[in-house]
Motif scaffolding. Structure first.
Motif, short mmCIF file in Angstrom:
data_model
loop_
_atom_site.label_atom_id
_atom_site.label_comp_id
_atom_site.label_asym_id
_atom_site.label_seq_id
_atom_site.Cartn_x
_atom_site.Cartn_y
_atom_site.Cartn_z
N SER A 174 0.81 -1.23 0.19
CA SER A 174 -0.11 -0.02 0.03
C SER A 174 0.69 1.40 0.17
O SER A 174 0.64 2.27 -0.71
CB SER A 174 -0.94 0.02 1.17
N TYR A 175 1.82 1.32 0.93
CA TYR A 175 2.84 2.65 0.91
C TYR A 175 3.55 2.72 -0.26
O TYR A 175 3.72 3.65 -0.77
CB TYR A 175 3.86 2.23 2.01
N ALA A 176 3.99 1.43 -1.10
CA ALA A 176 4.64 1.91 -2.55
C ALA A 176 4.07 2.26 -3.34
O ALA A 176 4.37 3.08 -4.21
CB ALA A 176 5.26 0.49 -2.73
N GLN A 177 2.43 1.94 -3.31
CA GLN A 177 1.75 2.58 -4.44
C GLN A 177 1.56 4.22 -3.93
O GLN A 177 1.43 5.07 -4.97
CB GLN A 177 0.32 1.87 -4.41
N GLY A 178 1.33 4.11 -2.91
CA GLY A 178 0.82 5.76 -2.33
C GLY A 178 1.99 6.66 -2.27
O GLY A 178 1.51 7.66 -2.67
N ILE A 179 3.30 6.17 -2.17
CA ILE A 179 4.31 7.09 -2.36
C ILE A 179 4.58 7.88 -3.51
O ILE A 179 5.20 8.86 -3.88
CB ILE A 179 5.55 6.47 -1.70
N ASN A 180 3.89 7.09 -4.48
CA ASN A 180 3.96 7.66 -6.01
C ASN A 180 2.81 8.64 -6.56
O ASN A 180 2.96 9.34 -7.55
CB ASN A 180 3.86 6.54 -7.06
N LEU A 190 -2.31 6.51 5.31
CA LEU A 190 -3.30 5.74 4.49
C LEU A 190 -2.70 4.40 4.12
O LEU A 190 -3.92 3.51 4.05
CB LEU A 190 -3.61 6.78 3.05
N SER A 191 -1.47 4.20 3.95
CA SER A 191 -1.16 2.99 4.21
C SER A 191 -1.19 2.25 5.54
O SER A 191 -1.65 0.92 5.44
CB SER A 191 0.38 2.85 3.87
N CYS A 192 -1.52 2.81 6.37
CA CYS A 192 -1.86 2.19 7.73
C CYS A 192 -3.46 1.88 7.69
O CYS A 192 -3.78 0.95 8.27
CB CYS A 192 -1.72 3.21 8.95
#
Length: 327
Positions: A174-180, A190-192
């Motif tokens: 989730s974090y890997a998708q969001g940081i982009n 939001l990854s939490c």
């Protein structure tokens, strides 16, 4: 959330609903349940579109035809969306739904569909009225109930639905998708909540989330110094009795941010790379026992938010209780 993401992130759900669409055999009621941010609302809309769409692609709705667009815009006559995210679902909502759905279908397709989002936020009277409606199913009517908290839904309602569990996205993925698509703090928070990249982008750009983020950082910066200062800010600028962005949705995000911060304050290290957030974390003045007490207060207010409450009074009560912790 796009169809491709739903299929990738919820493969069992996709396959289960796909089989029902292929066979055109539908349960009279479905219950989509699981953590926030798992695509339940998007799948509910897509499933409704897919039941009614005449131009399906690989079994699911095309999302482009007149019927699909009208459902997305909630203008399809035999489709209803009842949302309990901001206000409680009341008995009168169920009564109106019953009156609407016992009538002859107005559209070409004989199916009539209703979605009840955050069904756990229905009042006791509404739950009982809904139970009676489910016990006496009307031919051609399909119910899709959505809940973040299955334990808060009447067991008798749960037993009358085909339950479809939604599973959280892996936090690292989730974090890997969001940081982009958003900044470091939003991707972290939001990854939490296990949101997908597209969800993060939509949520982080929304006015209610942006207001919650502003209120969180301003409140937290004051809270580490003075509860009175933090309380005054919330009262005047954060969540006053009147204001454009003082709805439940925004205050819910604000509480999520506060809860995450307090949990992080109990940790020796955090992974969030946002400079402002890390600075707050480094300044926090509380002992472990105080953090536990603060967390209990915040979780209690999160629970109270499910009911019909005055946000200004709820915020004032929260700050008064936090003031007692600091003594």
């Amino acid at each position: 959330m796009r169809k491709e993401e739903l299929r990738e992130q919820q493969p069992i759900v996709w396959r289960t609903l796909g089989n029902a669409l292929r066979d055109q055999r539908y349960a009279h009621a479905y219950l989509f349940y699981g953590p926030k941010g798992t695509g339940k609302e998007a799948m509910a809309q897509l499933f409704a579109q897919s039941i009614l769409c005449k131009e399906r692609i690989d079994g699911f709705a095309c999302e482009q035809c007149n019927v699909c667009r009208r459902i997305a815009e909630r203008e399809y006559a035999d489709y209803a969306w009842i949302d309990g995210s901001e206000t409680s679902i009341k008995k009168s909502d169920i009564v109106r739904l019953q009156e609407m759905f016992v009538k002859t279908a107005l559209e070409e397709d004989s199916h009539k569909i209703y979605v009840m989002n955050h069904v756990e936020n229905a009042t006791g009277e509404a739950m009982n009225a809904l139970l009676k409606f489910l016990e006496e199913p009307v031919s051609g009517v399909v119910a899709i109930l959505i809940s973040d908290q299955l334990e808060s839904v009447l067991p008798t309602i749960v037993s009358r639905c085909q339950c479809i569990p939604f599973h959280a996205l892996n936090r690292q993925k989730s974090y890997a998708q969001g940081i982009n698509v958003c900044d470091a703090y939003d991707a972290y928070l939001l990854s939490c909540a296990h949101c997908s990249g597209s969800q993060m982008q939509t949520i982080s750009e929304s006015e209610e989330y942006q207001h919650a983020r502003y209120a969180f950082f301003e409140t937290a910066q004051r809270l580490v110094r003075s509860v009175d200062d933090a309380a005054l800010f919330l009262q005047l600028n954060g969540y006053p009795s009147k204001g454009k962005m003082t709805g439940k949705g925004s205050f819910s995000w604000f509480l999520d941010m506060m809860i995450r911060f307090v949990k992080d304050c109990a940790q020796p290290q955090i992974t969030c790379q946002d400079v402002q957030y890390r600075s707050l974390w480094e300044q926090q003045p509380w002992e472990r026992e105080q953090l536990i007490a603060i967390l209990q207060i915040l979780l209690n207010k999160k629970d109270l938010l499910r009911r019909s409450v005055n946000l200004g009074l709820l915020a004032d009560q929260m700050m008064a209780e936090l003031k007692e912790v600091r003594r």
